[in-house]
Scaffold this motif. Structure first.
Motif, PDB file in Angstrom:
ATOM      1  N   ASP A 518     -35.032 -28.885  -6.012  1.00 55.47           N
ATOM      2  CA  ASP A 518     -34.289 -30.092  -6.382  1.00 55.47           C
ATOM      3  C   ASP A 518     -32.863 -29.787  -6.811  1.00 55.47           C
ATOM      4  O   ASP A 518     -32.556 -28.665  -7.267  1.00 55.47           O
ATOM      5  CB  ASP A 518     -34.970 -30.794  -7.571  1.00 55.47           C
ATOM      6  CG  ASP A 518     -36.371 -31.270  -7.265  1.00 55.47           C
ATOM      7  OD1 ASP A 518     -36.724 -31.330  -6.065  1.00 55.47           O
ATOM      8  OD2 ASP A 518     -37.109 -31.583  -8.219  1.00 55.47           O
ATOM      9  N   GLY A 519     -32.029 -30.795  -6.710  1.00 55.84           N
ATOM     10  CA  GLY A 519     -30.681 -30.761  -7.261  1.00 55.84           C
ATOM     11  C   GLY A 519     -30.472 -31.971  -8.155  1.00 55.84           C
ATOM     12  O   GLY A 519     -31.206 -32.969  -8.069  1.00 55.84           O
ATOM     13  N   ALA A 655     -36.487 -40.684  -7.402  1.00 55.00           N
ATOM     14  CA  ALA A 655     -37.356 -40.574  -6.226  1.00 55.00           C
ATOM     15  C   ALA A 655     -38.705 -39.996  -6.628  1.00 55.00           C
ATOM     16  O   ALA A 655     -38.801 -39.146  -7.524  1.00 55.00           O
ATOM     17  CB  ALA A 655     -36.691 -39.704  -5.168  1.00 55.00           C
ATOM     18  N   GLY A 656     -39.746 -40.431  -5.944  1.00 54.73           N
ATOM     19  CA  GLY A 656     -41.088 -40.012  -6.313  1.00 54.73           C
ATOM     20  C   GLY A 656     -41.426 -38.584  -5.975  1.00 54.73           C
ATOM     21  O   GLY A 656     -42.387 -38.033  -6.514  1.00 54.73           O
ATOM     22  N   ASP A 657     -40.643 -37.948  -5.098  1.00 50.60           N
ATOM     23  CA  ASP A 657     -41.023 -36.605  -4.643  1.00 50.60           C
ATOM     24  C   ASP A 657     -40.362 -35.483  -5.434  1.00 50.60           C
ATOM     25  O   ASP A 657     -40.643 -34.318  -5.167  1.00 50.60           O
ATOM     26  CB  ASP A 657     -40.721 -36.445  -3.157  1.00 50.60           C
ATOM     27  CG  ASP A 657     -39.239 -36.597  -2.838  1.00 50.60           C
ATOM     28  OD1 ASP A 657     -38.475 -37.032  -3.721  1.00 50.60           O
ATOM     29  OD2 ASP A 657     -38.856 -36.283  -1.691  1.00 50.60           O
ATOM     30  N   ILE A 658     -39.487 -35.809  -6.384  1.00 51.38           N
ATOM     31  CA  ILE A 658     -38.844 -34.718  -7.128  1.00 51.38           C
ATOM     32  C   ILE A 658     -39.781 -34.202  -8.212  1.00 51.38           C
ATOM     33  O   ILE A 658     -40.702 -34.885  -8.649  1.00 51.38           O
ATOM     34  CB  ILE A 658     -37.488 -35.140  -7.727  1.00 51.38           C
ATOM     35  CG1 ILE A 658     -37.645 -36.258  -8.752  1.00 51.38           C
ATOM     36  CG2 ILE A 658     -36.502 -35.517  -6.644  1.00 51.38           C
ATOM     37  CD1 ILE A 658     -36.361 -36.586  -9.481  1.00 51.38           C
ATOM     38  N   HIS A 659     -39.527 -32.979  -8.655  1.00 51.70           N
ATOM     39  CA  HIS A 659     -40.375 -32.297  -9.627  1.00 51.70           C
ATOM     40  C   HIS A 659     -40.301 -32.990 -10.987  1.00 51.70           C
ATOM     41  O   HIS A 659     -39.286 -33.589 -11.338  1.00 51.70           O
ATOM     42  CB  HIS A 659     -39.915 -30.841  -9.734  1.00 51.70           C
ATOM     43  CG  HIS A 659     -40.845 -29.952 -10.474  1.00 51.70           C
ATOM     44  ND1 HIS A 659     -40.785 -29.778 -11.833  1.00 51.70           N
ATOM     45  CD2 HIS A 659     -41.875 -29.160 -10.037  1.00 51.70           C
ATOM     46  CE1 HIS A 659     -41.714 -28.925 -12.206  1.00 51.70           C
ATOM     47  NE2 HIS A 659     -42.397 -28.535 -11.138  1.00 51.70           N
ATOM     48  N   LYS A 660     -41.370 -32.846 -11.755  1.00 51.93           N
ATOM     49  CA  LYS A 660     -41.414 -33.487 -13.072  1.00 51.93           C
ATOM     50  C   LYS A 660     -40.304 -32.989 -13.997  1.00 51.93           C
ATOM     51  O   LYS A 660     -39.807 -33.741 -14.843  1.00 51.93           O
ATOM     52  CB  LYS A 660     -42.785 -33.271 -13.720  1.00 51.93           C
ATOM     53  CG  LYS A 660     -43.152 -31.819 -13.952  1.00 51.93           C
ATOM     54  CD  LYS A 660     -44.570 -31.680 -14.509  1.00 51.93           C
ATOM     55  CE  LYS A 660     -44.949 -30.219 -14.714  1.00 51.93           C
ATOM     56  NZ  LYS A 660     -46.336 -30.079 -15.235  1.00 51.93           N
ATOM     57  N   LEU A 661     -39.903 -31.730 -13.845  1.00 56.61           N
ATOM     58  CA  LEU A 661     -38.794 -31.218 -14.648  1.00 56.61           C
ATOM     59  C   LEU A 661     -37.500 -31.935 -14.308  1.00 56.61           C
ATOM     60  O   LEU A 661     -36.726 -32.321 -15.196  1.00 56.61           O
ATOM     61  CB  LEU A 661     -38.640 -29.712 -14.415  1.00 56.61           C
ATOM     62  CG  LEU A 661     -37.432 -29.040 -15.081  1.00 56.61           C
ATOM     63  CD1 LEU A 661     -37.529 -29.136 -16.592  1.00 56.61           C
ATOM     64  CD2 LEU A 661     -37.324 -27.573 -14.654  1.00 56.61           C
ATOM     65  N   ALA A 678     -32.340 -35.234  -6.066  1.00 57.14           N
ATOM     66  CA  ALA A 678     -33.005 -35.233  -4.759  1.00 57.14           C
ATOM     67  C   ALA A 678     -33.695 -33.898  -4.524  1.00 57.14           C
ATOM     68  O   ALA A 678     -33.286 -32.860  -5.049  1.00 57.14           O
ATOM     69  CB  ALA A 678     -31.997 -35.502  -3.646  1.00 57.14           C
ATOM     70  N   LYS A 679     -34.735 -33.959  -3.704  1.00 57.55           N
ATOM     71  CA  LYS A 679     -35.458 -32.763  -3.273  1.00 57.55           C
ATOM     72  C   LYS A 679     -35.010 -32.385  -1.871  1.00 57.55           C
ATOM     73  O   LYS A 679     -34.700 -33.253  -1.048  1.00 57.55           O
ATOM     74  CB  LYS A 679     -36.962 -33.036  -3.282  1.00 57.55           C
ATOM     75  CG  LYS A 679     -37.820 -31.868  -2.823  1.00 57.55           C
ATOM     76  CD  LYS A 679     -39.297 -32.230  -2.822  1.00 57.55           C
ATOM     77  CE  LYS A 679     -40.142 -31.059  -2.317  1.00 57.55           C
ATOM     78  NZ  LYS A 679     -41.589 -31.378  -2.327  1.00 57.55           N
ATOM     79  N   ASP A 680     -34.974 -31.105  -1.624  1.00 56.13           N
ATOM     80  CA  ASP A 680     -34.698 -30.607  -0.274  1.00 56.13           C
ATOM     81  C   ASP A 680     -35.913 -30.873   0.603  1.00 56.13           C
ATOM     82  O   ASP A 680     -36.915 -30.164   0.527  1.00 56.13           O
ATOM     83  CB  ASP A 680     -34.371 -29.108  -0.342  1.00 56.13           C
ATOM     84  CG  ASP A 680     -34.540 -28.410   1.004  1.00 56.13           C
ATOM     85  OD1 ASP A 680     -34.380 -29.081   2.043  1.00 56.13           O
ATOM     86  OD2 ASP A 680     -34.825 -27.194   0.998  1.00 56.13           O
ATOM     87  N   ASN A 681     -35.825 -31.886   1.429  1.00 57.08           N
ATOM     88  CA  ASN A 681     -36.889 -32.221   2.374  1.00 57.08           C
ATOM     89  C   ASN A 681     -36.478 -31.956   3.821  1.00 57.08           C
ATOM     90  O   ASN A 681     -37.132 -32.447   4.747  1.00 57.08           O
ATOM     91  CB  ASN A 681     -37.289 -33.696   2.221  1.00 57.08           C
ATOM     92  CG  ASN A 681     -38.108 -33.930   0.963  1.00 57.08           C
ATOM     93  OD1 ASN A 681     -39.023 -33.178   0.666  1.00 57.08           O
ATOM     94  ND2 ASN A 681     -37.766 -34.967   0.211  1.00 57.08           N
ATOM     95  N   TYR A 682     -35.400 -31.214   4.014  1.00 60.63           N
ATOM     96  CA  TYR A 682     -34.932 -30.968   5.372  1.00 60.63           C
ATOM     97  C   TYR A 682     -35.926 -30.084   6.123  1.00 60.63           C
ATOM     98  O   TYR A 682     -36.534 -29.177   5.546  1.00 60.63           O
ATOM     99  CB  TYR A 682     -33.554 -30.304   5.348  1.00 60.63           C
ATOM    100  CG  TYR A 682     -32.492 -31.184   4.750  1.00 60.63           C
ATOM    101  CD1 TYR A 682     -32.030 -32.310   5.415  1.00 60.63           C
ATOM    102  CD2 TYR A 682     -31.959 -30.900   3.498  1.00 60.63           C
ATOM    103  CE1 TYR A 682     -31.063 -33.131   4.861  1.00 60.63           C
ATOM    104  CE2 TYR A 682     -30.989 -31.716   2.933  1.00 60.63           C
ATOM    105  CZ  TYR A 682     -30.543 -32.829   3.614  1.00 60.63           C
ATOM    106  OH  TYR A 682     -29.601 -33.644   3.059  1.00 60.63           O
ATOM    107  N   PRO A 683     -36.111 -30.319   7.402  1.00 60.54           N
ATOM    108  CA  PRO A 683     -37.055 -29.486   8.170  1.00 60.54           C
ATOM    109  C   PRO A 683     -36.531 -28.069   8.346  1.00 60.54           C
ATOM    110  O   PRO A 683     -35.330 -27.805   8.224  1.00 60.54           O
ATOM    111  CB  PRO A 683     -37.137 -30.221   9.515  1.00 60.54           C
ATOM    112  CG  PRO A 683     -35.836 -30.944   9.636  1.00 60.54           C
ATOM    113  CD  PRO A 683     -35.465 -31.348   8.234  1.00 60.54           C
ATOM    114  N   ARG A 684     -37.449 -27.178   8.622  1.00 60.91           N
ATOM    115  CA  ARG A 684     -37.080 -25.785   8.925  1.00 60.91           C
ATOM    116  C   ARG A 684     -38.103 -25.233   9.895  1.00 60.91           C
ATOM    117  O   ARG A 684     -39.299 -25.230   9.595  1.00 60.91           O
ATOM    118  CB  ARG A 684     -37.035 -24.933   7.648  1.00 60.91           C
ATOM    119  CG  ARG A 684     -36.683 -23.476   7.923  1.00 60.91           C
ATOM    120  CD  ARG A 684     -36.674 -22.619   6.670  1.00 60.91           C
ATOM    121  NE  ARG A 684     -37.980 -22.487   6.055  1.00 60.91           N
ATOM    122  CZ  ARG A 684     -38.319 -21.529   5.187  1.00 60.91           C
ATOM    123  NH1 ARG A 684     -37.423 -20.629   4.806  1.00 60.91           N
ATOM    124  NH2 ARG A 684     -39.532 -21.491   4.648  1.00 60.91           N
TER     125      ARG A 684
END
Length: 848
Positions: A518-519, A655-661, A678-684
């Motif tokens: 996350d950032g 957003a619901g997908d970011i870490h609890k911290l 935001a969370k890094d959800n980019y594909p790899r």
């Protein structure tokens, strides 16, 4: 700027990086620079508090023993002695609960900080807190400890022998239990590693008398391809044994720590590589809620893998502080750091390698024994096989490995764990093959280079893994040209008087990044942007560098940006650990995702206030404005509107997908401006690896054995360059770490008493400015990795193996292939081996 990818800006292959960008690829002065050079930066030892006590450690004089009795009466009677802490005072280690609810049970074989059964000389038995260090040290001298000596092991081969002693009462190796039975449609994960016993047969040791590594049963094995056919069709087959050194991390800052309790919370100051990720580790060691911990680590004097989440000994001052109701400082000496500060495990390795007449590796049979030390299993052994398979692309390969416990100080990941050892074992074989086949040293590596989505490792569920990209051939070609390889190998004579020169080249690679973190940033009502950074400030500058990606996306000048780091009360996001060269890759992705979240919110705010649709607005030059001209607003104005709108815009909703911290940190910042998380959800597609081609020239005095590295170049394939000056520091600094493994760093033990002899810098000297060549250069391709939005990969570890192996290959070019079979190579090795015409050091014994 394209909203999808930064990497589409034009790139240069020269030394002018960052074409098309304002911040990415540009040098700048980091926010912590002046504090470091003026002495204002505060490391753990620099903190003081009213009434602070000092603690000292009592260390085991034996490599393996059981404490039968401790008499502390005389010490406790001394004026100024406030408390003594023993293993009985430590909390039981806590189980770990993962984010998906999985419970990972605490290992009964794990290190706890203090012990009643020391498993290496120098392990802490107890700690004394007193009004000053002198009093604490005198108290240590008055404590009587009755030890029961137990069998000990220094050399992994000794415990594998029939009837050999075990380093732990439960066994001598780490092994994973067999996978449980399951339906054919599923593949259950193997259980956690456990300590068990493995003994080889007398027949297994038959080859030892010929100087070849015995190869008995192993706990781990994989293969692919037709190995027998590969050897049968090879033009040349070499079977070589090589031993790599154990080397302490030797960070300039030892793992000193200071702690105190206030309002039910413990405050801990110490060095770490990963501020955000160290908090749960402390909670696990102390067995308390993470919310009751405040962790402060603004500056760390190096880690190299030894401080990925700090060290368990930091709980000692914390527990003493609770016991005495006073702040406690634990300052660790250099000798103590050698014992508890971690080290790279050595390998006793053997490789049988088949080559075609052109130099292509047709078959590779790799066997390694990893000296694990006494505690948690390190991953160097399996890592070595994966890295070798990627870096040299053998057509068929088998890897076998066993991780052996010994009564030597604990090991942990050190830059390129397993990668360095595997590279150092195979590179001299490739160099020897080139000479025997008459193939140029650059050419024989080029024909084996990975490229594109290169395959690596074993077959898993019917297929092998692959890399996101590899441009190592380009790095090798560019490096050979800049190093003037062709000119150097054509130079004659190689020897003038007693001085002879040799040149060497080596490939190197390691993991270059992870995903999914996350950032968090805030655009303030004054227009400034604050980036929250959970990265450790360990000297690499990634704690700050990665956030320039966010500033680039938002079009904000760097002088209007601030970075917050180093204190868990300052609302940090969920961040990767700074190990495995993850940070640049993982956190530029997270920074990009967060800046794109901020950009989206800015566009939405503008549309709400000025009309139109969000996609009709652009963000640049500190403004959000209609594309093609028209109404707009400053970022400062948008931040004020974000506070008015609340909800998702000012951090009250995330957003619901970011870490609890990250959620908790965003909520704590809510209402201060526009909050983006935001969370890094980019594909790899593939695993991320970085690569280096290293070139070295040495000059050896064959009369004295003394040699100098006179020229060195590292050519790096690490994706998009973020900060050239920091990148160059990493490439050359980590190359120097590798050079140390070639020229002198190693552990030495007294085999009779199990005592370490190389306890100080002057015994186990890291390279200094006098050891590195005056002409030491680096370069980077600056070709973006296609599987990450910024194009950047990590760089900390890939140069290390090449730094070591290029020196070894230059030495064999100067002196011949029959001089050494182990690293480091010292003057006495050179002189005695030249005189005898064969390697004169013991080919297998550990710690000599």
């Amino acid at each position: 700027m394209d909203s999808k990818k930064i990497v589409e800006a034009p790139k240069t292959t020269g030394h002018q990086y960052g074409a098309g960008h304002k911040l990415i690829g540009k040098n700048y002065e980091t926010a912590d620079l002046y504090a470091k050079v003026t002495g204002k930066a505060k490391y753990a030892e620099d903190f003081r508090a009213d009434g602070m006590l000092f603690c000292k450690l009592l260390l085991s004089p034996m490599p393996h023993a059981r404490v039968r009795h401790i008499d502390t009466k005389a010490a406790l009677a001394m004026p100024g002695v406030k408390a003594i802490l023993t293993a009985d005072d430590l909390p039981a280690p806590a189980d770990t609960l993962t984010d998906n609810g999985t419970v990972i049970k605490a290992s009964k074989w794990g290190e706890r900080g203090l012990t009643m059964e020391p498993v290496y000389q120098g392990e802490p038995i107890l700690a004394v807190a007193a009004v000053d260090e002198l009093t604490a040290a005198e108290a240590i001298e008055k404590i009587q400890v009755d030890f029961e000596p137990l069998p000990f092991v220094l050399d992994p081969l000794d415990t594998l022998r029939p009837g050999g002693p075990n380093p732990r009462t439960d066994g001598n190796i780490w092994a994973r239990p067999a996978r449980p039975a399951s339906p054919p449609t599923s593949t259950p994960a193997p259980g956690p590693p456990a300590v068990t016993e493995l003994k080889w047969t007398t027949a297994d040791f038959a080859e030892e008398k010929h100087g070849r590594l015995p190869m008995g049963k192993t706990s781990d094995e994989w293969s692919y391809g037709d190995l027998d056919s590969g050897f049968k069709n090879a033009a040349l087959v070499l079977d070589e044994t090589f031993v790599t050194p154990d080397t302490s991390h030797q960070t300039l800052e030892t793992r000193s720590a200071m702690a105190y309790w206030q309002n039910g919370k413990v405050y801990i100051h110490t060095g770490t590589q990963s501020t955000a990720q160290t908090l749960p580790a402390i909670a696990r060691w102390l067995n308390i809620d993470p919310e009751k911990i405040v962790f402060i680590s603004e500056y760390t004097g190096g880690g190299f893998g030894s401080k990925i989440t700090g060290g368990v000994t930091m709980i000692i001052p914390a527990l003493l502080a609770k016991k005495t109701n006073a702040p406690v400082m634990m300052r660790i000496s250099r000798e103590e750091e050698t014992f508890i500060g971690r080290a790279r495990p050595s390998f006793q390795g053997r490789m049988k390698v088949g080559f075609s007449k052109e130099g292509r590796i047709t078959a590779l049979d790799m066997f390694v024994i990893c000296d694990n030390g006494p505690y948690d299993a390190v991953g160097d052994s399996p890592s070595s096989g994966r890295i070798v398979s990627l870096l040299y692309q053998p057509q068929a390969m088998r890897w076998r490995g066993v991780t052996v416990l010994t009564n030597t100080p604990p090991r942990s990941a050190q830059s390129s764990p397993g990668g360095l050892q595997g590279i150092v074992i195979i590179e001299p074989i490739i160099a020897k093959a080139g000479r025997k086949l008459g193939v140029d040293q650059v050419a024989i590596r080029r024909i084996n280079c990975p490229e594109g989505k290169a395959l690596l490792g074993p077959v898993v569920q019917g297929k092998r893994q692959y890399a996101t990209s590899a441009f190592l051939k380009e790095a090798l070609d560019r490096g050979a040209e800049q190093f003037k390889w062709s000119e150097k190998i054509a130079r004659t004579p190689k020897r003038v008087g007693t001085k002879v020169r040799g040149v060497g080249v080596s490939l190197s690679c390691y993991v270059g990044g992870t995903i999914g973190f996350d950032g968090l940033l805030v655009i303030n009502p004054d227009g400034r942007v604050n980036f929250q950074s959970g990265i450790g400030n360990l000297g690499t500058e990634s704690v700050i560098d990665v956030h320039r990606v966010g500033a680039e996306v938002l079009g904000v000048p760097w002088e209007k940006c601030d970075v917050t780091w180093g204190n868990t009360t300052k609302n940090l996001p969920f961040t990767c650990v700074s190990g495995g060269s993850q940070t640049t890759h993982a956190m530029t992705r997270a920074a990009y995702a967060t800046a794109m979240d901020a950009k989206k919110k800015l566009q939405e705010i503008a549309a709400k206030k000025l009309g139109g649709k969000p996609e009709q607005y652009d963000v640049r030059n500190e403004r959000v404005f209609r594309k093609g001209g028209g109404a707009g607003m400053s970022l400062a104005q948008a931040a004020k509107h974000a506070i008015e709108l609340g909800g998702i815009y000012d951090g009250h909703e995330t957003a619901g997908d970011i870490h609890k911290l990250t959620k908790a940190s965003a909520l704590a910042l809510a209402g201060q401006g526009l909050v983006a998380a935001a969370k890094d959800n980019y594909p790899r597609d593939g695993g991320t690896y970085s690569y280096v081609a290293s070139f070295a020239e040495v000059e050896v005095d064959v009369e004295t054995g003394k040699y100098y590295v006179v020229d060195f170049l590292a050519s790096a394939d690490v994706g998009t360059v973020i900060h050239p000056r920091a990148l160059g520091g990493q490439v050359l600094g980590r190359s120097t770490l590798g050079i140390g493994h070639a020229i002198g760093q190693k552990w030495v033990f007294d085999p009779r008493y199990g005592e370490m002899l190389s306890k100080r810098f002057h015994h186990n000297k890291p390279p200094t400015i006098l050891d590195v060549p005056v002409n030491m250069q680096w370069m980077a391709l600056d070709i973006p990795d296609p599987e990450t939005p910024v194009g950047a990969r990590g760089v900390g570890e890939p140069p290390v193996g090449g730094g070591c192996a290029s020196i070894l290959n230059a030495l064999s070019d100067a002196l011949g292939d029959e001089i050494f079979q182990r690293a480091p190579v010292n003057a006495d090795t050179i002189l005695t081996s030249l005189e005898a015409g064969r390697p004169m050091q013991h080919p297998l014994m550990a710690h000599i």
